[in-house]
Design an enzyme around this catalytic site. Structure first.
Site, PDB file in Angstrom:
ATOM      1  N   GLU A   1       0.929  -1.162   0.016  1.00  0.00           N
ATOM      2  CA  GLU A   1      -0.033  -0.157  -0.059  1.00  0.00           C
ATOM      3  C   GLU A   1       0.783   1.204  -0.133  1.00  0.00           C
ATOM      4  O   GLU A   1       0.644   2.144   0.614  1.00  0.00           O
ATOM      5  CB  GLU A   1      -0.893   0.113   1.193  1.00  0.00           C
ATOM      6  CG  GLU A   1      -1.915  -1.033   1.231  1.00  0.00           C
ATOM      7  CD  GLU A   1      -2.892  -1.115   2.390  1.00  0.00           C
ATOM      8  OE1 GLU A   1      -2.872  -0.306   3.220  1.00  0.00           O
ATOM      9  OE2 GLU A   1      -3.931  -2.025   2.370  1.00  0.00           O
TER      10      GLU A   1
ATOM     11  N   GLU B   1      -6.591 -11.043  -1.008  1.00  0.00           N
ATOM     12  CA  GLU B   1      -7.531 -10.439   0.075  1.00  0.00           C
ATOM     13  C   GLU B   1      -8.744 -10.052  -0.542  1.00  0.00           C
ATOM     14  O   GLU B   1      -9.503  -9.089  -0.229  1.00  0.00           O
ATOM     15  CB  GLU B   1      -6.857  -9.115   0.386  1.00  0.00           C
ATOM     16  CG  GLU B   1      -5.493  -9.036   0.699  1.00  0.00           C
ATOM     17  CD  GLU B   1      -4.951  -7.773   1.712  1.00  0.00           C
ATOM     18  OE1 GLU B   1      -5.752  -6.905   2.311  1.00  0.00           O
ATOM     19  OE2 GLU B   1      -3.758  -7.711   1.799  1.00  0.00           O
TER      20      GLU B   1
HETATM   21  C1  XIL Z   1      -6.556  -6.180   8.034  1.00  0.00           C
HETATM   22  C2  XIL Z   1      -6.817  -7.322   9.042  1.00  0.00           C
HETATM   23  O1  XIL Z   1      -7.955  -8.101   8.553  1.00  0.00           O
HETATM   24  C3  XIL Z   1      -7.446  -6.691  10.472  1.00  0.00           C
HETATM   25  O2  XIL Z   1      -7.807  -7.779  11.141  1.00  0.00           O
HETATM   26  C4  XIL Z   1      -6.685  -5.615  10.860  1.00  0.00           C
HETATM   27  O3  XIL Z   1      -7.283  -5.276  12.283  1.00  0.00           O
HETATM   28  C5  XIL Z   1      -6.443  -4.680   9.743  1.00  0.00           C
HETATM   29  O4  XIL Z   1      -5.806  -5.177   8.918  1.00  0.00           O
HETATM   30  N1  XIL Z   1      -5.155  -4.395   3.619  1.00  0.00           N
HETATM   31  C6  XIL Z   1      -4.096  -5.132   4.195  1.00  0.00           C
HETATM   32  C7  XIL Z   1      -4.417  -6.285   5.239  1.00  0.00           C
HETATM   33  O5  XIL Z   1      -3.010  -5.297   3.528  1.00  0.00           O
HETATM   34  O6  XIL Z   1      -3.533  -6.512   5.985  1.00  0.00           O
HETATM   35  C8  XIL Z   1      -5.303  -5.564   6.119  1.00  0.00           C
HETATM   36  O7  XIL Z   1      -5.899  -6.567   7.004  1.00  0.00           O
HETATM   37  C9  XIL Z   1      -6.634  -5.336   5.363  1.00  0.00           C
HETATM   38  C10 XIL Z   1      -6.381  -4.155   4.373  1.00  0.00           C
END
Ligand code: XIL
Length: 313
Positions: A150, A254
């Site tokens: 990110e 994701e």
């Molecule tokens: C999220 C997790 O799922 C949550 O449990 C945590 O509180 C915050 O992070 N982008 C990413 C992930 O790269 O690591 C994130 O995961 C979601 C957004």
């Protein structure tokens, strides 16, 4: 799917990486698309028997949802904690799942002691030590790492963070080199979100990856998070094609919040990409549980989207 994946690897100019990766492919017997389908979990969710049973039966890969982030692994400088990540890796190895590391350098879930660093040489050493320590510990066990996560704004410019503010984009070079030096077999990824259609962010990322790779930085893959809003999958195929012009591999990572049709659109778009990973098992445990984003409902029952995908695979 296997053939597509192989072809992309064979295009890589690094034969040793290819050989190592083919070793992984053989070990885990990648012959069906389902084995490219992964999910995120950690000790908390894997300790729930419904979740672990679903993971064993349905997914070929696991990513640590939180346990490998900087605040979990190195909350204080050079004091490392691996219990959560070890749990996930042990589960994955016991059950024959691939593991995708997530994530080494990210502005979020980052301890304050890192955010406070103002010296370029100190931050360089800190990134090197963090990446080297983690990747070395799991050398040979992870097939992918999200090295940088990110780092872009929506307009395609580089996000302000301690990393970019102190080091410009050389933090990318530093992190990828440290990871590569620690495990030359793992495929190294840059990962971001809102890459769901060809937009300014996609273009910024593609430009950066092209320029870093031209400078010899070993960025093998681009991960696109695909936390979609319902109905938001229409541009995914074109975006994947654009991203694939810059890297050897593109991984849809994701996936969440998609409708049944969106999941199917993404999976079909994946016929041109090697990998898909949804962000969790059950809506009950999702970081966005209010939106019922995943493939299994709060009672761990498969939803329509799950059945649509299984039929498509
Ligand atoms: C999220 C997790 O799922 C949550 O449990 C945590 O509180 C915050 O992070 N982008 C990413 C992930 O790269 O690591 C994130 O995961 C979601 C957004």
């Amino acid at each position: 799917m296997f053939e597509v994946y192989r072809r992309w690897h064979d295009d890589s100019d690094d034969d040793s990486l290819d050989q190592n990766h083919h070793r992984f492919q053989q070990r885990y017997d990648f012959r069906t698309y389902r084995q490219y389908f992964g999910t995120a979990a950690d000790q908390g969710t894997l300790s729930v028997s419904q979740v672990s049973n679903i993971v064993r039966a349905n997914f070929g890969q696991l990513t640590p949802e939180n346990s490998m982030k900087w605040d979990s692994t190195e909350g204080s400088q050079n004091s490392f904690s691996f219990s959560g990540a070890d749990y996930l890796v042990n589960f994955a190895q016991t059950n024959g799942k691939l593991v995708r590391g997530h994530t080494l350098v990210w502005h979020s879930q980052l301890p304050q002691w890192v955010k406070n660093i103002g010296s370029a040489s100190t931050l360089t050493t800190v990134i090197q030590n963090h990446a080297k320590t983690i990747v070395t510990r799991y050398k040979g066990k992870f097939f992918h790492y999200d090295v940088v996560n990110e780092m872009f704004n929506e307009d395609g410019t580089v996000r302000s963070s301690v990393f970019s503010n102190v080091l410009g984009t050389t933090f990318v070079d530093i992190a990828f080199k440290a990871a590569r030096d620690a495990d030359s077999a793992a495929k190294l990824y840059i990962n971001d979100y809102n890459l769901d259609s060809v937009n300014s962010k996609v273009n910024g990322l593609v430009n950066l990856v092209n320029s870093k790779r031209a400078d010899g930085v070993a960025i093998h893959g681009i991960g696109t998070q695909a936390h979609l809003n319902a109905g938001g999958a229409g541009g995914v195929q074109a975006a994947l094609q654009k991203l694939a012009t810059a890297a050897d591999e593109v991984c849809v990572h994701e996936v969440s919040r998609a409708s049944s049709n969106d999941y199917l659109t993404v999976v079909n778009a994946c016929l041109n990409t090697p990998n898909a990973l949804v962000w969790g098992v059950s809506d009950k445990d999702s970081w966005r549980s209010g939106q019922n984003p995943l493939l299994f409902d709060g009672n761990y029952n498969a939803k329509a989207a799950y059945n649509a995908i299984i039929n498509a695979l």
